[in-house]
Design a protein around this motif. Structure first.
Motif, PDB file in Angstrom:
ATOM      1  N   UNK A  42      -4.175 -13.472  21.499  1.00 11.68           N
ATOM      2  CA  UNK A  42      -4.224 -12.093  21.973  1.00 11.68           C
ATOM      3  C   UNK A  42      -2.814 -11.544  22.092  1.00 11.68           C
ATOM      4  N   UNK A  43      -2.723 -10.228  22.129  1.00 13.37           N
ATOM      5  CA  UNK A  43      -1.464  -9.541  22.363  1.00 13.37           C
ATOM      6  C   UNK A  43      -1.470  -9.041  23.796  1.00 13.37           C
ATOM      7  N   UNK A  44      -0.410  -9.362  24.512  1.00  8.99           N
ATOM      8  CA  UNK A  44      -0.268  -8.952  25.906  1.00  8.99           C
ATOM      9  C   UNK A  44       0.885  -7.964  26.009  1.00  8.99           C
ATOM     10  N   UNK A  45       0.818  -6.999  26.918  1.00 11.04           N
ATOM     11  CA  UNK A  45       1.893  -6.011  27.032  1.00 11.04           C
ATOM     12  C   UNK A  45       3.165  -6.571  27.658  1.00 11.04           C
ATOM     13  N   UNK A  46       3.059  -7.712  28.318  1.00  5.00           N
ATOM     14  CA  UNK A  46       4.192  -8.283  29.045  1.00  5.00           C
ATOM     15  C   UNK A  46       5.106  -9.096  28.128  1.00  5.00           C
ATOM     16  N   UNK A  47       6.382  -9.121  28.466  1.00  2.56           N
ATOM     17  CA  UNK A  47       7.398  -9.836  27.684  1.00  2.56           C
ATOM     18  C   UNK A  47       7.149 -11.345  27.727  1.00  2.56           C
ATOM     19  N   UNK A  48       7.590 -12.075  26.691  1.00  2.00           N
ATOM     20  CA  UNK A  48       7.418 -13.533  26.674  1.00  2.00           C
ATOM     21  C   UNK A  48       7.986 -14.237  27.912  1.00  2.00           C
ATOM     22  N   UNK A  49       9.054 -13.706  28.479  1.00  2.77           N
ATOM     23  CA  UNK A  49       9.645 -14.328  29.676  1.00  2.77           C
ATOM     24  C   UNK A  49       8.658 -14.316  30.842  1.00  2.77           C
ATOM     25  N   UNK A  50       7.914 -13.228  30.988  1.00  5.87           N
ATOM     26  CA  UNK A  50       6.930 -13.134  32.064  1.00  5.87           C
ATOM     27  C   UNK A  50       5.735 -14.051  31.789  1.00  5.87           C
ATOM     28  N   UNK A  51       5.283 -14.087  30.545  1.00  2.00           N
ATOM     29  CA  UNK A  51       4.170 -14.975  30.181  1.00  2.00           C
ATOM     30  C   UNK A  51       4.593 -16.423  30.385  1.00  2.00           C
ATOM     31  N   UNK A  52       5.823 -16.766  30.005  1.00  2.00           N
ATOM     32  CA  UNK A  52       6.348 -18.126  30.199  1.00  2.00           C
ATOM     33  C   UNK A  52       6.294 -18.513  31.677  1.00  2.00           C
ATOM     34  N   UNK A  63       7.630  -5.301  22.316  1.00  2.00           N
ATOM     35  CA  UNK A  63       8.272  -6.016  23.423  1.00  2.00           C
ATOM     36  C   UNK A  63       7.305  -6.848  24.238  1.00  2.00           C
ATOM     37  N   UNK A  64       6.035  -6.825  23.878  1.00  2.00           N
ATOM     38  CA  UNK A  64       5.037  -7.643  24.558  1.00  2.00           C
ATOM     39  C   UNK A  64       5.033  -9.052  23.982  1.00  2.00           C
TER      40      UNK A  64
END
Length: 155
Positions: free
Chosen positions: A16-26, A104-105
């Motif tokens: 899926x595509x999330x609106x949040x940056x990879x740093x936040x998902x990490x 940027x997501x």
């Protein structure tokens, strides 16, 4: 059949595509309190070779970090045993791949190798533009819900 081919046929894949940056998902994948908010209580340390456990419903789920590249890749073993029979359970590998999208997501891909034939998949789309692939010959039908957006609520 090679082990790799067997794992591909027995994998639960979710993208899926999330609106949040990879740093936040990490952070949602690697900070124990944040991971616990959408998974289970745990003591994860995102360092290769680090052992940790999820507080499973019957017994702890034992894990070991196999690969960790901050903001990009997290892979760990998943060893889940029955409360009544230690010889019966799920030995698998979970891989999270994160890629920054043009906006940027994060494009998030989750692969749980060795999962489909050992357990009934519990999956959900819940409003996130996601794609699910059950790569088993005769997968069991999805039965429950847990959306990837849950992992970002507390991150």
């Amino acid at each position: 059949m090679t082990e790799h081919a067997k794992n591909e046929e027995d994998a639960l894949e979710f993208e899926c595509d999330l609106p949040d940056a990879p740093e936040k998902v990490w952070r949602a994948l690697t900070v124990p309190e944040l991971l616990a908010a959408w998974m289970m209580p745990n003591d994860i340390k995102p360092e290769i070779g680090s052992r940790f456990a999820f507080a499973g419903p019957e017994k702890p789920i034992e894990c070991e970090v196999l690969d960790a590249e901050p903001g990009r890749l997290l892979r760990y073993s998943w060893r889940e045993r029955s409360a009544t029979d230690d010889s019966n359970g799920l030995d698998s590998i979970v891989t999270f791949t994160l890629a920054r999208t043009v906006s940027g997501g994060t494009h998030l891909r989750i692969v749980h190798d060795g999962f489909v034939q050992a357990a009934t998949p519990a999956v959900a789309m819940a409003g996130a533009a996601c794609r699910l692939s059950l790569r088993a010959h005769k997968p069991k039908p999805p039965v429950a819900a847990n959306a990837p957006r849950l992992l970002l609520r507390a991150a």
